[in-house]
Structure formats: C-alpha cells, structure tokens
Design an enzyme around this catalytic site. Structure first.
Site, PDB file in Angstrom:
ATOM      1  N   SER A   8     -27.121 -38.234  30.249  1.00  0.00           N
ATOM      2  CA  SER A   8     -26.688 -39.173  31.368  1.00  0.00           C
ATOM      3  C   SER A   8     -25.500 -40.363  30.625  1.00  0.00           C
ATOM      4  O   SER A   8     -25.663 -40.634  29.577  1.00  0.00           O
ATOM      5  CB  SER A   8     -27.898 -39.723  32.119  1.00  0.00           C
ATOM      6  OG  SER A   8     -27.313 -41.080  32.609  1.00  0.00           O
ATOM      7  N   HIS A  22     -48.570 -21.720  45.830  1.00  0.00           N
ATOM      8  CA  HIS A  22     -48.195 -23.065  46.745  1.00  0.00           C
ATOM      9  C   HIS A  22     -47.940 -24.274  45.663  1.00  0.00           C
ATOM     10  O   HIS A  22     -48.122 -25.380  46.160  1.00  0.00           O
ATOM     11  CB  HIS A  22     -49.321 -23.543  47.621  1.00  0.00           C
ATOM     12  CG  HIS A  22     -49.784 -22.389  48.594  1.00  0.00           C
ATOM     13  ND1 HIS A  22     -49.392 -22.111  49.741  1.00  0.00           N
ATOM     14  CD2 HIS A  22     -50.752 -21.470  48.384  1.00  0.00           C
ATOM     15  CE1 HIS A  22     -50.079 -21.074  50.208  1.00  0.00           C
ATOM     16  NE2 HIS A  22     -50.876 -20.646  49.555  1.00  0.00           N
ATOM     17  N   LYS A  40     -31.903 -39.473  28.384  1.00  0.00           N
ATOM     18  CA  LYS A  40     -32.005 -38.269  29.283  1.00  0.00           C
ATOM     19  C   LYS A  40     -31.385 -36.965  28.459  1.00  0.00           C
ATOM     20  O   LYS A  40     -30.542 -36.934  28.141  1.00  0.00           O
ATOM     21  CB  LYS A  40     -31.055 -38.523  30.621  1.00  0.00           C
ATOM     22  CG  LYS A  40     -31.736 -39.637  31.516  1.00  0.00           C
ATOM     23  CD  LYS A  40     -32.864 -39.120  32.542  1.00  0.00           C
ATOM     24  CE  LYS A  40     -32.223 -38.547  33.649  1.00  0.00           C
ATOM     25  NZ  LYS A  40     -33.422 -37.961  34.442  1.00  0.00           N
ATOM     26  N   GLU A  71     -29.981 -26.056  36.833  1.00  0.00           N
ATOM     27  CA  GLU A  71     -29.833 -26.456  37.933  1.00  0.00           C
ATOM     28  C   GLU A  71     -28.479 -25.843  38.773  1.00  0.00           C
ATOM     29  O   GLU A  71     -28.458 -25.594  39.752  1.00  0.00           O
ATOM     30  CB  GLU A  71     -29.657 -27.974  38.021  1.00  0.00           C
ATOM     31  CG  GLU A  71     -30.787 -28.887  37.685  1.00  0.00           C
ATOM     32  CD  GLU A  71     -30.545 -30.238  37.469  1.00  0.00           C
ATOM     33  OE1 GLU A  71     -29.577 -30.779  38.004  1.00  0.00           O
ATOM     34  OE2 GLU A  71     -31.521 -30.975  36.789  1.00  0.00           O
TER      35      GLU A  71
END
Ligand code: ARG
Length: 458
Positions: free
Chosen positions: A278, A157, A284, A291
């Site tokens: 970025s 979980h 970043k 992803e």
C-alpha cells in the site's frame, strides 16, 4: 489511406471517420502470421489448378517467406491505416512480388480468409491454453501431495462443515481444470476446418485442391457447405466459453486462497512475488494478483456474452457484425494465457500453514455428522440422530463446553444410545478414516486421486 480491395464500383471516397471506425486492423494485425500461411497454401493450390504459373507461384511464395522471416524477427511493418490485416498483407506482398501478387486473391474472399485465419488462431491458442492448464494441474497435484496429511475444516456456505484433507481441496481444483481441458478440446474441433474454396458464400469456379490447402495448414477436414462457413463463428463463441470457464474456475480458486490468507485463517500463504503493498499503510501485503484474477472473470463473461449477443439474430452467411468477434476473442485468449502463466508460479510457491489449520480442528462441531452416523450404527434412525446431536451441539455452544468434555451421563440424556467409545470420535484423523466412498477425503482415496493424476498428466 491504404488502398481498398473493393474500390471499383465506388465514385465517392469513404467517409474518413467511418473508414477508421470500420477498420479491424487494430485487432486483427495479430492474424498476420496465419494469413501468410494461408497465402502460401492458397498459392500452391492456385498453381495446381493453373491460375498461377510456376514462376508467379514462386514469386509469391518467396515474398510470403520473406514476410514470414520478418514477422519471426519482429520487424514486419504493416500499414496501420489498412482496413484489415488481409488488405495489409496483400499490399506488402505486392511490394515484393509485383503484379503476380494481384493474383493471390483469386478464388477467395475476405469472408473465407477471415474465417480461416481466425480458425488457425483459435486452434493454436487453444492448444497453448490446454498445455498451460496441464502444467497448472501438475503444480496443484504436487501441492496436494505435500498436504495429504494436513487436515482442516472443509466449508459449505463458508461455514465450518466437516474435516477435510487440504489435498482434497487442491484435487478439487484439478477436477475443475480438467473440465476446462475437455472444453478446450471440444472448441478446438470446431475450429479445425479448412474453409478456403468457399469464396464469399457460394464456392469458387476454380478447381482449388481444398484437401491440399487443408494439409498445408494442418487442418483435419474441409468444409461441406460454403454458405455455412462464411458466417460461422461458433468456434469463436466456443473459445470464449472456454476462457469464461477457466476464468470462473481460477476466480474460485483465487477466492479460496484469499480467504485462506486472511488473518482469520492464515492456512495458506501466497508468495510476496504475487502481492503488492500500500502507498500509505506500510504493513500491507495485498493479494493483488488473485484479486485481478477474480475480477478478470468479469472480462471473460463479458466477452463471451458480447459474442453471443452479436451472433443472435444474424442471418446465415457473412455479415459485418461478425468483425466484432476480434474485440472479444483476442482479449479473452491473451488474458487467459497471461493469467494461467502466472497462476502456475503462484501455485508452485504457495505455502501451506499446517499449524494454523490444526488450530481450527479444536471446533468439535466438525464431528457432529460423525456423531449422528455413530448413532445410526447403534440402530437410531438418521433423522432422530440428527435431532439428538443438534441438541448436543446447541448445549455445548450455550455452556461453552467442548462436546468431548461433557460427561457420558449427560450426553446420554440427549442421545441414550451413546456409549463410552463415543469419545474416540473427536479427532480429525478418525473423522477422515471413517469415510468409505470413492472420491471421499479418506487418506487412501486421496492417495488414489494423487496417483491417478500423476499418471494422467505425465
Ligand atoms: N475485416 C472483416 C472481419 O474481420 C473481414 C472483411 C470482410 N469484409 C467484407 N466487407 N466482406 O470480419
């Protein structure tokens, strides 16, 4: 507009927009190599049953060979306005072999041709995918071997649960990918069939040596039922299911790695080569590859679902609906291969941050199950032990004191069977060593798994 293979009975020209819409060349041009191999095998069978003379067969085989040579060199140019790859190849053969090429389509239909070339494509690519899976598994096993001793909180979980070896987590990925290899092997069997000789649906009047064709194409069996194979795309659906399964597993692994790389954890570090920055925020380093992998699970699921729905409700034998299989198949197969290739390198370069993992082991609630098991060892029924330890955890949380810092007298108020040796429980090494079952996170079990895979994947 390229010449059709079926013009004779038509007096009107095809609607130009329909012509474009109905063409599958935009997808199936990828099958050209398989169509050429089929042409060569079919020409040999046609010669054997007397449809082609030796010199005609020779001409066709020479033409096929010259097109294959061009294909290998990347210079094969096919007419893009063709209805499909099968029509395009036939037109090219005619340019080289002349009238003899008009005989190559004897005793066959595009229905069995498309089924056959797609089967060859699926077979080849599933072999490739299985190989990539094996290489990826090997990389992950190597990571597991490097991280046997790294202990960290395993989660259920997404909450800290019990201590695990990082290697145990890696080895669970190897299991997922092993299931994918099994599925790929099964799907491959569905594709591995010679369907030529089926014609459009009923078989053909020529005594084609189907076993010869099968041998030439490296296929293990010939069809038992011509009516079945014309419309059978189960092998396509199965291949799409395989890519769905791989995509879903890689999405899971990707998600684990991304969680591991967040500032909250930092237990793993993905190499910069697989991240991007970025355009606005100079600091970043985003995990874009993983992803995209996670997102691609949607592409795989969509393509599998698309195929499944296309098949639903179709009558037996060939129907043009089946042409949509190409839209799904090629995208999923090519995307799976692309992702696997990069994933192998991502795994190879992945760094494991042992000190970061260690920090999380200060959370002594990770030993709550061990504590309950300790009480069971002193005769307390598990349900009672669970209740007592729950109260200890709650007390420790409320007061902000680690369990191991609570005095024995106080601990005994919650769980009278606790003794001084309870304080030995609060180390991660002890926790994993307490596990006794096969497949557990006990160091000996991890070593056994690593050995097993090293052997199996050799
Ligand atoms: N391009 C078609 C397909 O991919 C094969 C052509 C069969 N066409 C036909 N009218 N029987 O399924």
């Amino acid at each position: 507009m390229a010449k059709k293979l079926w013009g004779g009975r038509f007096r009107k020209k095809i609607d130009p927009d329909f012509d474009k819409f109905s063409a599958s060349f935009r997808w199936d041009h990828r099958l050209s190599g398989y169509d050429l191999a089929i042409d060569a095998a079919h020409a040999k069978a046609l010669k054997k049953c007397g449809v082609l003379t030796s010199s005609e067969a020779k001409k066709i085989l020479a033409a096929v060979a010259s097109l294959q040579k061009k294909a290998a060199a990347g210079t094969l140019k096919l007419d893009k306005s063709s209805e499909d790859v099968h029509s395009a190849i036939q037109a090219e053969l005619k340019k080289i072999a002349g009238p003899a090429a008009d005989k190559i389509h004897t005793g066959r239909s595009r229905n069995d041709l498309v089924s056959q070339s797609s089967r060859l494509y699926v077979k080849d690519h599933l072999v490739r995918i299985a190989r990539l899976l094996t290489v990826l598994q090997k990389e992950i096993v190597a990571k597991a071997a490097q991280s046997e001793k790294v202990l960290l909180p395993g989660m259920t979980h997404l909450q800290p649960a019990q201590v695990l070896s990082q290697a145990h987590i890696f080895l669970s990925y190897v299991e997922m990918l092993e299931r994918d290899r099994l599925l790929a092997g099964g799907a491959l069997k569905l594709a591995d069939l010679c369907v030529l000789g089926s014609g459009a649906l009923a078989g053909t009047t020529y005594a084609l040596d189907q076993k010869l064709i099968a041998r030439e194409l490296g296929l293990s069996a010939i069809t038992r039922n011509s009516y079945d194979v014309a419309g059978d795309r189960d092998f396509v659906a199965a291949a799409l299911y395989v890519t769905w399964s791989i995509g879903t597993h890689l999405s899971r692994i990707a998600e684990d790695l991304m969680i591991g790389q967040t500032r909250g954890f930092m237990t793993v570090d993905m190499d910069q080569a697989f991240c991007t920055g970025s355009s606005m925020m100079p600091q970043k380093k985003n995990a874009d590859f993983t992803e995209l992998v996670r997102g691609a699970a949607g592409v795989f699921a969509g393509n599998f679902t698309g195929m499944a729905v296309t098949l639903k409700g179709l009558p037996t034998s060939y129907n043009r609906d089946l042409q949509w299989d190409k839209k799904y198949l090629f995208e999923s197969v090519e995307t799976a291969e692309e992702i696997l290739t990069i994933f192998i390198r991502l795994m190879k370069t992945l760094r494991i941050n042992a000190p970061a993992a260690e920090k999380f082991l200060k959370d002594e609630s990770l030993y709550a199950t061990d504590l309950a098991d300790y009480l069971v060892g002193r005769g307390v029924p598990f349900g009672t032990a669970h209740e007592q330890v729950g109260k200890i955890v709650s007390f420790s949380e409320e007061k902000g004191i680690a369990i191991s810092k609570i005095g024995l007298d106080l601990l005994k108020q919650f769980a009278p069977k606790l003794e001084a040796d309870v304080y030995d429980l609060f180390t991660p090494e002890h926790s994993v060593r307490m596990k006794k079952t096969s497949g557990s996170t006990h160091p000996a079990e991890i070593a056994k798994q690593i050995n097993f895979w090293k052997h199996k994947l050799k």
